[in-house]
Design a protein around this motif. Structure first.
Motif, PDB file in Angstrom:
ATOM      1  N   LYS A  13       3.563  -0.433  -3.870  1.00 52.32           N
ATOM      2  CA  LYS A  13       2.732   0.568  -4.135  1.00 52.32           C
ATOM      3  C   LYS A  13       2.071   0.316  -5.865  1.00 52.32           C
ATOM      4  O   LYS A  13       0.994   0.503  -5.966  1.00 52.32           O
ATOM      5  N   ASN A  51      -0.300  -2.128  -6.349  1.00 48.09           N
ATOM      6  CA  ASN A  51      -1.392  -1.908  -5.406  1.00 48.09           C
ATOM      7  C   ASN A  51      -1.714  -2.998  -4.453  1.00 48.09           C
ATOM      8  O   ASN A  51      -2.746  -3.387  -4.320  1.00 48.09           O
ATOM      9  N   ASP A  99       0.300   0.508   1.041  1.00 49.77           N
ATOM     10  CA  ASP A  99       0.917   1.899   0.950  1.00 49.77           C
ATOM     11  C   ASP A  99       2.191   2.024   1.898  1.00 49.77           C
ATOM     12  O   ASP A  99       3.015   3.005   1.502  1.00 49.77           O
ATOM     13  N   LYS A 111       1.247  -1.547   5.556  1.00 49.05           N
ATOM     14  CA  LYS A 111       0.307  -0.465   5.741  1.00 49.05           C
ATOM     15  C   LYS A 111      -0.627  -0.130   4.646  1.00 49.05           C
ATOM     16  O   LYS A 111      -0.122  -0.122   3.273  1.00 49.05           O
ATOM     17  N   ASN A 112      -1.942   0.092   4.832  1.00 50.08           N
ATOM     18  CA  ASN A 112      -2.946   0.189   4.037  1.00 50.08           C
ATOM     19  C   ASN A 112      -4.036   1.140   4.344  1.00 50.08           C
ATOM     20  O   ASN A 112      -4.682   1.009   5.486  1.00 50.08           O
ATOM     21  N   ASN A 113      -4.295   2.120   3.614  1.00 52.84           N
ATOM     22  CA  ASN A 113      -5.435   3.100   4.228  1.00 52.84           C
ATOM     23  C   ASN A 113      -5.195   3.640   5.722  1.00 52.84           C
ATOM     24  O   ASN A 113      -6.020   3.498   6.356  1.00 52.84           O
TER      25      ASN A 113
END
Length: 444
Positions: free
Chosen positions: A268, A271, A274, A292-294
């Motif tokens: 995280k 960047n 997530d 996991k992203n968005n």
């Protein structure tokens, strides 16, 4: 913790001089300048000491045996460039380092060895000093296979014998210890102390294992992650499964869950993701790691290569136990600039919180600049950080310790350290002015 390194006639290095190693050590410089050789010297002694062939004084490496480094023959190891070192003869290679196990830096242990060419291109031990000051032993080759032995700092030698040849450059055979009687007990633990220290080394090379779509997991936390980070995902699977099992049993998270949770925190911060998820594939031993992203989950194989390359770096740092030594080459590989900067935060935080030493070979200006900022903030002290610029003049390598002031500025900045930024700005301004003139001329 390693506190000192010195190489003589080692590959491109005629002599490094005494090099201070700190809890955070950065090695910077151009390609093929000699940075990797500094790390290779430590890996060379590690694979020798941890080997199983007592007749190898120096294990130069075998690619079929998965050795960390493969350096060919002694002639490939011996430096043939630059001025002859005054420390040792030109036909010998010297490797020396110190380490200490506690906060008292005066209680350090020395490994200092010299090697000459042996039969069939091998390396043969010529001299070895091993132990704390005033303790341990010294051996010196008198003729082929025969060594003279001194105990502690005694001026008078115990004698000379074929039995006094240390096996794998660090320990004596049981017969040699027995022949010394009561005096043998004073040196019996010296060699194992070196083995114990080098057993703390975690190495992660510049070429790391690419992502796989799924992984066969043994059901246990791996003992190590491998020089190419091949077992880093296995460690994350073990940690992630432990979390899921604790949830199912309505129990608190076990200690091994920390690796999974903190890896997510650093992804995280960089960047890059997530979150993470481990998914079992049916009833088999195969698992996939999802990124996991968005609010979407993707297989590790289907996301940018930067994620798969940095995961072993994060895991290596978090996997290390207090007192471990983590050697990493090019941790910034395939990462965008802000993520590279966060690597400095990762190394500084883990080093401070858990007493882990990091020796990092890098080309990243962003990692370096963030380390300067941490020094300026006094998050990292100048005593806890050492930075070196390795440069090459023709065929000769030299080591420049970077002098850092109290606000993180470099006093002895090398020419075009990270390229010529000022020159690029001047050139861009010049071209912009010329372009403006051309546009005005066209407009009359």
């Amino acid at each position: 913790m390693l506190t000192h390194l010195k190489l003589d006639n080692f590959k491109i290095w005629r002599s490094t001089g005494a090099m201070r190693l700190a809890p955070l050590t950065l090695l910077l410089g151009t390609n093929s300048s000699g940075k990797s050789s500094l790390i290779q010297s430590l890996l060379l002694i590690r694979q020798t000491v941890k080997g199983d062939d007592p007749n190898l004084d120096l294990n130069l490496g075998n690619p079929d045996a998965n050795d960390s480094v493969t350096l060919g023959q002694f002639s490939d190891l011996l430096c043939r460039h630059g001025d002859v070192s005054g420390s040792i003869p030109a036909n010998q290679v010297g490797i020396e380092f110190r380490w200490n196990e506690g906060a008292d830096l005066t209680m350090s242990t020395l490994f200092s060895a010299r090697y000459r060419k042996g039969p069939s291109g091998s390396a043969e031990l010529d001299y070895l000093r091993l132990g704390r000051d005033g303790e341990g032993f010294t051996v010196e080759r008198r003729k082929t296979g025969i060594y003279r032995l001194w105990l502690a700092d005694k001026r008078k030698a115990v004698g000379q014998s074929a039995d006094y040849r240390p096996q794998r450059s660090f320990a004596f055979s049981p017969e040699a210890i027995a022949s010394l009687g009561k005096r043998g007990s004073s040196i019996e633990s010296v060699g194992p102390a070196l083995l114990h220290e080098l057993g703390k080394v975690i190495y992660l090379g510049p070429v790391r294992r690419l992502a796989q779509r799924d992984y066969v997991w043994s059901g246990r936390m791996p003992a190590h992650i491998g020089d190419d980070g091949a077992k880093a995902v296995d460690a994350l699977i073990a940690s992630g499964v432990a979390i899921e099992q604790a949830k199912k049993r309505n129990k608190p998270k076990p200690p091994e869950a920390e690796l999974f949770d903190r890896t997510i925190d650093w992804l995280k911060a960089m960047n890059l993701a997530d979150g993470l998820e481990v998914r079992a594939l049916g009833r088999s031993a195969r698992y996939e790691l999802l990124i996991k992203n968005n609010d979407e989950s993707s297989n590790l194989k289907d996301v940018g290569v930067g994620v798969s390359q940095v995961l072993p770096v994060i895991v290596a740092a978090l996997f290390a136990q207090p007192g471990h030594i983590v050697l990493i080459e090019e941790p910034e590989s395939h990462l965008h600039p802000s993520a590279q900067s966060e690597l400095a935060n990762l190394f500084a935080e883990v080093s401070s919180e858990r007493g882990v030493q990091f020796i990092i070979e890098t080309h990243s200006e962003h990692l370096f600049r963030r380390m300067q900022t941490l020094l300026a903030r006094q998050t990292v002290t100048r005593e806890d950080c050492a930075m070196y610029f390795v440069e090459r003049d023709g065929r000769r390598a030299s080591l420049r310790p970077l002098e850092v002031d109290e606000v993180g500025r470099i006093r002895n900045w090398p020419t075009q350290f990270f390229g010529d930024a000022l020159g690029e700005t001047r050139e861009q301004a010049k071209l912009a002015i010329e372009h403006a003139k051309e546009m005005r001329a066209k407009d009359g």
